[in-house]
Design a protein around this motif. Structure first.
Motif, PDB file in Angstrom:
ATOM      1  N   SER A  29       0.615  -0.941  -0.288  1.00  0.00           N
ATOM      2  CA  SER A  29      -0.078  -0.053  -0.234  1.00  0.00           C
ATOM      3  C   SER A  29       0.647   1.186   0.426  1.00  0.00           C
ATOM      4  O   SER A  29       0.427   2.133  -0.224  1.00  0.00           O
ATOM      5  N   ASN A  30       1.813   1.124   0.039  1.00  0.00           N
ATOM      6  CA  ASN A  30       3.058   2.547   0.693  1.00  0.00           C
ATOM      7  C   ASN A  30       3.657   2.896  -1.102  1.00  0.00           C
ATOM      8  O   ASN A  30       4.052   4.213  -1.584  1.00  0.00           O
ATOM      9  N   LEU A  31       2.890   2.528  -2.143  1.00  0.00           N
ATOM     10  CA  LEU A  31       3.376   2.350  -2.963  1.00  0.00           C
ATOM     11  C   LEU A  31       2.252   3.088  -3.976  1.00  0.00           C
ATOM     12  O   LEU A  31       2.007   3.004  -5.056  1.00  0.00           O
ATOM     13  N   LYS A  32       1.097   3.072  -3.836  1.00  0.00           N
ATOM     14  CA  LYS A  32      -0.243   3.903  -4.405  1.00  0.00           C
ATOM     15  C   LYS A  32       0.270   4.808  -4.871  1.00  0.00           C
ATOM     16  O   LYS A  32      -0.549   5.008  -6.092  1.00  0.00           O
ATOM     17  N   ASP A  33       1.407   5.750  -4.798  1.00  0.00           N
ATOM     18  CA  ASP A  33       1.482   6.613  -6.130  1.00  0.00           C
ATOM     19  C   ASP A  33       2.004   6.041  -7.539  1.00  0.00           C
ATOM     20  O   ASP A  33       2.073   6.717  -7.920  1.00  0.00           O
ATOM     21  N   VAL A  34       2.359   4.992  -6.933  1.00  0.00           N
ATOM     22  CA  VAL A  34       3.140   4.658  -7.805  1.00  0.00           C
ATOM     23  C   VAL A  34       1.979   3.768  -8.723  1.00  0.00           C
ATOM     24  O   VAL A  34       2.504   3.984 -10.268  1.00  0.00           O
ATOM     25  N   GLU A  52      -5.670 -10.499 -18.743  1.00  0.00           N
ATOM     26  CA  GLU A  52      -6.763  -9.953 -17.632  1.00  0.00           C
ATOM     27  C   GLU A  52      -6.132  -9.216 -16.568  1.00  0.00           C
ATOM     28  O   GLU A  52      -5.642 -10.980 -15.593  1.00  0.00           O
ATOM     29  N   VAL A  53      -5.885  -8.365 -15.316  1.00  0.00           N
ATOM     30  CA  VAL A  53      -5.107  -8.365 -14.648  1.00  0.00           C
ATOM     31  C   VAL A  53      -6.197  -7.540 -13.433  1.00  0.00           C
ATOM     32  O   VAL A  53      -6.589  -6.371 -13.724  1.00  0.00           O
ATOM     33  N   ALA A  54      -5.251  -7.722 -12.424  1.00  0.00           N
ATOM     34  CA  ALA A  54      -6.318  -6.857 -11.248  1.00  0.00           C
ATOM     35  C   ALA A  54      -5.072  -6.489 -10.655  1.00  0.00           C
ATOM     36  O   ALA A  54      -4.337  -7.029 -10.065  1.00  0.00           O
ATOM     37  N   LEU A  55      -5.247  -5.163  -9.816  1.00  0.00           N
ATOM     38  CA  LEU A  55      -4.232  -4.350  -8.677  1.00  0.00           C
ATOM     39  C   LEU A  55      -5.234  -4.512  -7.182  1.00  0.00           C
ATOM     40  O   LEU A  55      -6.353  -4.205  -7.062  1.00  0.00           O
ATOM     41  N   LYS A  56      -4.468  -5.251  -6.182  1.00  0.00           N
ATOM     42  CA  LYS A  56      -5.193  -4.976  -4.976  1.00  0.00           C
ATOM     43  C   LYS A  56      -3.903  -4.783  -4.390  1.00  0.00           C
ATOM     44  O   LYS A  56      -2.962  -5.252  -4.390  1.00  0.00           O
ATOM     45  N   TYR A  57      -4.403  -3.748  -3.362  1.00  0.00           N
ATOM     46  CA  TYR A  57      -3.040  -3.165  -2.115  1.00  0.00           C
ATOM     47  C   TYR A  57      -3.212  -3.663  -1.024  1.00  0.00           C
ATOM     48  O   TYR A  57      -3.581  -4.518  -0.659  1.00  0.00           O
ATOM     49  N   TRP A  58      -1.930  -4.439  -0.467  1.00  0.00           N
ATOM     50  CA  TRP A  58      -1.541  -4.665   0.710  1.00  0.00           C
ATOM     51  C   TRP A  58      -1.334  -3.649   1.587  1.00  0.00           C
ATOM     52  O   TRP A  58       0.309  -3.369   2.199  1.00  0.00           O
ATOM     53  N   THR A  59      -1.470  -3.995   3.019  1.00  0.00           N
ATOM     54  CA  THR A  59      -0.991  -3.759   3.892  1.00  0.00           C
ATOM     55  C   THR A  59      -0.553  -4.345   5.065  1.00  0.00           C
ATOM     56  O   THR A  59      -1.017  -5.720   4.654  1.00  0.00           O
ATOM     57  N   LEU A  83       1.842 -11.097  -9.452  1.00  0.00           N
ATOM     58  CA  LEU A  83       3.243 -10.811  -8.788  1.00  0.00           C
ATOM     59  C   LEU A  83       2.760  -9.808  -7.261  1.00  0.00           C
ATOM     60  O   LEU A  83       2.152  -9.270  -7.163  1.00  0.00           O
ATOM     61  N   LEU A  84       3.639 -10.127  -6.963  1.00  0.00           N
ATOM     62  CA  LEU A  84       4.003  -9.267  -5.716  1.00  0.00           C
ATOM     63  C   LEU A  84       4.695  -8.231  -6.123  1.00  0.00           C
ATOM     64  O   LEU A  84       6.120  -8.445  -6.315  1.00  0.00           O
ATOM     65  N   VAL A  85       4.600  -7.013  -5.491  1.00  0.00           N
ATOM     66  CA  VAL A  85       5.543  -5.650  -5.705  1.00  0.00           C
ATOM     67  C   VAL A  85       5.389  -4.998  -4.664  1.00  0.00           C
ATOM     68  O   VAL A  85       4.184  -4.518  -3.954  1.00  0.00           O
ATOM     69  N   ILE A 147       8.685  -8.228  -7.362  1.00  0.00           N
ATOM     70  CA  ILE A 147       9.325  -6.867  -7.831  1.00  0.00           C
ATOM     71  C   ILE A 147       9.629  -6.178  -6.010  1.00  0.00           C
ATOM     72  O   ILE A 147       8.833  -6.318  -5.612  1.00  0.00           O
ATOM     73  N   LEU A 148      10.946  -5.784  -5.802  1.00  0.00           N
ATOM     74  CA  LEU A 148      11.343  -5.178  -4.619  1.00  0.00           C
ATOM     75  C   LEU A 148      12.043  -4.386  -4.949  1.00  0.00           C
ATOM     76  O   LEU A 148      12.758  -3.707  -6.127  1.00  0.00           O
ATOM     77  N   GLY A 149      12.036  -3.643  -4.216  1.00  0.00           N
ATOM     78  CA  GLY A 149      12.407  -1.789  -4.348  1.00  0.00           C
ATOM     79  C   GLY A 149      12.028  -0.538  -3.515  1.00  0.00           C
ATOM     80  O   GLY A 149      10.964  -0.993  -3.546  1.00  0.00           O
ATOM     81  N   THR A 150      12.957   0.865  -3.833  1.00  0.00           N
ATOM     82  CA  THR A 150      12.233   1.462  -3.720  1.00  0.00           C
ATOM     83  C   THR A 150      11.081   2.360  -4.861  1.00  0.00           C
ATOM     84  O   THR A 150      11.520   1.250  -5.464  1.00  0.00           O
ATOM     85  N   ALA A 151       9.954   2.646  -4.312  1.00  0.00           N
ATOM     86  CA  ALA A 151       9.469   3.547  -5.179  1.00  0.00           C
ATOM     87  C   ALA A 151      10.139   3.426  -6.304  1.00  0.00           C
ATOM     88  O   ALA A 151       9.197   3.188  -7.144  1.00  0.00           O
ATOM     89  N   LYS A 152      10.862   4.246  -6.853  1.00  0.00           N
ATOM     90  CA  LYS A 152      11.490   4.827  -8.103  1.00  0.00           C
ATOM     91  C   LYS A 152      11.789   3.698  -8.561  1.00  0.00           C
ATOM     92  O   LYS A 152      12.005   3.586  -9.812  1.00  0.00           O
TER      93      LYS A 152
END
Length: 170
Positions: A29-34, A52-59, A83-85, A147-152
């Motif tokens: 969920s910290n990546l919502k800006d992305v 067909e892709v769906a996106l879900k945010y994780w807390t 895909l875990l981001v 996929i791991l890394g900073t938001a950038k």
């Protein structure tokens, strides 16, 4: 005074209804800006390829909760993969290993097989919070990728994937 059970609920929460899909992205969920810039482009590119892709945010939560979410989505939508981001939990596994020198010692490592094995029973026999037994044979119903890394860094990765898909080789 009130007699009996009193039920309350938080009216500020919503239940996310995902569109029909066969591939799921779970992003921290910290990546919502992305999302606005890169996830939407990735989803459109995937759709062009018939995915067909769906996106879900994780807390924050445990690998067990993450698996329940994936399992529910697998049962409802027959997803092929996830895909875990970002920084998402991993299940840990331990086993007695022999590295060829005759000395045996316990080795601990993260494993996404736990998430891919939708119907298998994994056990923590010594109750230390780390799995030490998996189904035999180990079979998987879906694939996972991380996929791991900073938001950038994550944004740059997705933009490179888009460039490759739209313009060809790097």
């Amino acid at each position: 005074t009130t007699k009996g059970k009193v039920f309350t609920f938080n009216t500020n929460t919503t239940t996310e209804i995902l569109p029909p899909h066969n591939f799921l992205i779970i992003a921290n969920s910290n990546l919502k800006d992305v999302k606005d810039i890169t996830f939407d482009i990735y989803i459109k590119d995937a759709k062009k390829q018939g995915v067909e892709v769906a996106l879900k945010y994780w807390t924050p939560g445990s690998a067990e909760i993450l698996k329940k979410i994936i399992k529910k989505d697998y049962e409802k939508n027959s997803i092929k993969g996830v895909l875990l981001v970002g920084n998402l939990p991993a299940a840990w596994y331990e086993e007695l290993s022999d590295f060829g020198n005759g000395d045996k010692s316990y080795e601990q490592f993260p494993t996404d097989y736990y998430l891919m094995d939708i119907d298998g029973k994994w056990n923590d026999n010594d109750k230390n919070g780390i799995f030490d037994e998996h189904p035999k044979p180990l079979t998987v119903e879906i694939f996972t990728a991380r996929i791991l890394g900073t938001a950038k860094e994550i944004k740059n990765y997705f933009m490179r994937v888009h460039k490759y898909k739209s313009e060809g080789s790097f």
